[in-house]
Design a protein around this motif. Structure first.
Motif, PDB file in Angstrom:
ATOM      1  N   THR A  46      44.628  43.459  36.764  1.00  0.00           N
ATOM      2  CA  THR A  46      45.364  42.515  37.921  1.00  0.00           C
ATOM      3  C   THR A  46      44.547  41.621  39.057  1.00  0.00           C
ATOM      4  O   THR A  46      44.862  40.890  39.572  1.00  0.00           O
ATOM      5  CB  THR A  46      46.587  43.402  38.583  1.00  0.00           C
ATOM      6  OG1 THR A  46      45.907  44.504  39.132  1.00  0.00           O
ATOM      7  CG2 THR A  46      47.519  43.819  37.692  1.00  0.00           C
ATOM      8  N   ASN A  47      43.502  42.425  39.251  1.00  0.00           N
ATOM      9  CA  ASN A  47      42.635  41.993  40.523  1.00  0.00           C
ATOM     10  C   ASN A  47      41.701  40.925  39.812  1.00  0.00           C
ATOM     11  O   ASN A  47      40.745  41.131  39.160  1.00  0.00           O
ATOM     12  CB  ASN A  47      41.841  43.229  40.828  1.00  0.00           C
ATOM     13  CG  ASN A  47      40.880  42.888  42.068  1.00  0.00           C
ATOM     14  OD1 ASN A  47      41.007  41.746  42.571  1.00  0.00           O
ATOM     15  ND2 ASN A  47      40.349  43.806  42.888  1.00  0.00           N
ATOM     16  N   SER A  48      41.616  39.589  40.522  1.00  0.00           N
ATOM     17  CA  SER A  48      41.086  38.336  40.210  1.00  0.00           C
ATOM     18  C   SER A  48      39.579  38.792  40.813  1.00  0.00           C
ATOM     19  O   SER A  48      38.556  37.697  40.395  1.00  0.00           O
ATOM     20  CB  SER A  48      41.531  37.266  40.745  1.00  0.00           C
ATOM     21  OG  SER A  48      42.981  37.170  40.432  1.00  0.00           O
ATOM     22  N   MET A  49      39.333  39.644  41.585  1.00  0.00           N
ATOM     23  CA  MET A  49      38.059  39.714  42.139  1.00  0.00           C
ATOM     24  C   MET A  49      36.936  40.520  41.183  1.00  0.00           C
ATOM     25  O   MET A  49      35.784  40.583  41.526  1.00  0.00           O
ATOM     26  CB  MET A  49      37.917  40.671  43.568  1.00  0.00           C
ATOM     27  CG  MET A  49      38.954  39.967  44.617  1.00  0.00           C
ATOM     28  SD  MET A  49      38.066  38.141  44.970  1.00  0.00           S
ATOM     29  CE  MET A  49      36.731  38.954  45.635  1.00  0.00           C
ATOM     30  N   PHE A  50      37.628  41.043  40.155  1.00  0.00           N
ATOM     31  CA  PHE A  50      36.613  41.746  39.365  1.00  0.00           C
ATOM     32  C   PHE A  50      35.714  40.810  38.675  1.00  0.00           C
ATOM     33  O   PHE A  50      35.883  39.912  38.126  1.00  0.00           O
ATOM     34  CB  PHE A  50      37.493  42.446  37.950  1.00  0.00           C
ATOM     35  CG  PHE A  50      38.267  43.613  38.438  1.00  0.00           C
ATOM     36  CD1 PHE A  50      39.560  43.711  38.025  1.00  0.00           C
ATOM     37  CD2 PHE A  50      37.694  44.596  39.204  1.00  0.00           C
ATOM     38  CE1 PHE A  50      40.246  44.982  38.358  1.00  0.00           C
ATOM     39  CE2 PHE A  50      38.567  45.716  39.857  1.00  0.00           C
ATOM     40  CZ  PHE A  50      39.874  45.618  39.079  1.00  0.00           C
ATOM     41  N   ASP A  51      34.268  41.281  38.659  1.00  0.00           N
ATOM     42  CA  ASP A  51      33.093  40.539  37.907  1.00  0.00           C
ATOM     43  C   ASP A  51      32.596  40.795  36.994  1.00  0.00           C
ATOM     44  O   ASP A  51      31.791  39.854  36.166  1.00  0.00           O
ATOM     45  CB  ASP A  51      32.300  40.168  39.301  1.00  0.00           C
ATOM     46  CG  ASP A  51      31.646  41.326  39.876  1.00  0.00           C
ATOM     47  OD1 ASP A  51      30.719  41.328  40.824  1.00  0.00           O
ATOM     48  OD2 ASP A  51      31.842  42.295  39.444  1.00  0.00           O
ATOM     49  N   TYR A  52      32.804  42.143  36.458  1.00  0.00           N
ATOM     50  CA  TYR A  52      32.282  42.511  35.358  1.00  0.00           C
ATOM     51  C   TYR A  52      33.237  43.449  34.551  1.00  0.00           C
ATOM     52  O   TYR A  52      34.165  44.238  35.342  1.00  0.00           O
ATOM     53  CB  TYR A  52      31.089  43.455  35.543  1.00  0.00           C
ATOM     54  CG  TYR A  52      29.556  42.710  35.351  1.00  0.00           C
ATOM     55  CD1 TYR A  52      29.191  41.983  36.402  1.00  0.00           C
ATOM     56  CD2 TYR A  52      29.096  42.527  34.220  1.00  0.00           C
ATOM     57  CE1 TYR A  52      27.997  41.165  36.412  1.00  0.00           C
ATOM     58  CE2 TYR A  52      27.883  41.749  33.883  1.00  0.00           C
ATOM     59  CZ  TYR A  52      27.342  41.202  34.965  1.00  0.00           C
ATOM     60  OH  TYR A  52      26.173  40.255  34.932  1.00  0.00           O
ATOM     61  N   PHE A  53      32.993  43.323  33.292  1.00  0.00           N
ATOM     62  CA  PHE A  53      34.264  44.380  32.669  1.00  0.00           C
ATOM     63  C   PHE A  53      33.184  45.069  31.771  1.00  0.00           C
ATOM     64  O   PHE A  53      32.342  44.553  31.004  1.00  0.00           O
ATOM     65  CB  PHE A  53      35.138  43.586  31.812  1.00  0.00           C
ATOM     66  CG  PHE A  53      36.071  42.678  32.806  1.00  0.00           C
ATOM     67  CD1 PHE A  53      35.547  41.510  33.127  1.00  0.00           C
ATOM     68  CD2 PHE A  53      37.202  43.225  33.601  1.00  0.00           C
ATOM     69  CE1 PHE A  53      36.361  40.848  34.186  1.00  0.00           C
ATOM     70  CE2 PHE A  53      38.087  42.606  34.338  1.00  0.00           C
ATOM     71  CZ  PHE A  53      37.418  41.235  34.492  1.00  0.00           C
TER      72      PHE A  53
END
Lengths: 116, 109
Positions: free
Chosen positions: B26-33
């Motif tokens: 849900t968080n658009s700030m995530f930059d790596y998965f």
């Protein structure tokens, strides 16, 4: 190269007691993170230590505290234990800039805490 | 607030077939998965990662797909092997790693 080692592997405490868990980080790693994994859940971030200072904290009360030593090893202390503190506590180490998402965490096998 | 969710607690596939594990965030700030794999009595081990600026990353039998508009990522394992049987955690990074609940993958011989 040795990985992340945690001690003890298992322990049983009673409600209200205090516990200290220990972690030796992987050689060359300067950042340590602690996670709590309850049964059937994913690991939950407790806090991270970088250069012997807390560098970010999750949604855990102040009775969860930690230390990082000059050799980058770390301790997790939990005071006034509650039944819900029963979980697997995972330590992970990494190198590089702590806030970088590209940093891969290397986990230890964990310390299984049971609170009766 | 569960920012990373894995809606399937378990998945069973036949050896040699494809395994697809899914994850929503849900968080658009995530930059790596990242994906981690966990065997019993061991800590999670890193499997594969993808930057938020990419939509696919491949490493041998493992491929991760990212659909930013849908806030969805998936891990494909082809072909699946019995040794792949483990719990797989999806994780997302923004200053710290946030994990999903995990999916138990069982690959049957």
């Amino acid at each position: 190269e040795t990985g992340v080692t945690q001690s003890p592997t298992h322990l049983i405490k009673t409600r209200g007691q205090q516990v200290t868990l220990r972690c030796s980080s992987q050689s060359g790693h300067n950042t340590v993170s602690w996670y709590q994994q309850a049964l059937g859940q994913g690991p939950q971030f407790i806090f991270q230590y970088y250069r012997e200072e807390e560098n970010g904290r999750g949604n855990f009360p102040p009775r969860f505290s930690g230390l990082q030593f000059p050799n980058y090893s770390s301790e997790l202390n939990v005071n006034a234990l509650e039944l819900d503190d029963s979980a697997l506590y995972l330590c992970a180490s990494s190198s590089g800039v702590p806030s970088s998402g590209a940093n891969v965490l290397t986990f230890g096998a964990g310390s299984r805490l049971t609170v009766l | 607030d569960q920012q990373v969710k894995q809606n399937s607690p378990s998945l069973s596939v036949q050896e040699g077939r494809i395994s697809i594990l899914n994850c929503d965030y849900t968080n658009s700030m995530f930059d790596y998965f990242l994906w981690y794999k966990k065997y019993p009595a061991e800590g999670p081990t890193f499997l594969i990662s993808i930057s938020s600026i990419k939509d696919k990353n491949e490493d041998g039998r493992f491929t991760v797909f990212l659909n930013k508009s849908a806030k969805h990522l998936s891990l494909h394992i082809v072909p699946s092997q019995p040794g792949d049987s483990a719990v797989y955690f999806c994780a997302a990074s923004h200053q710290r790693l946030t994990f999903g609940e995990g999916t138990q993958l069982t690959v049957n011989p």
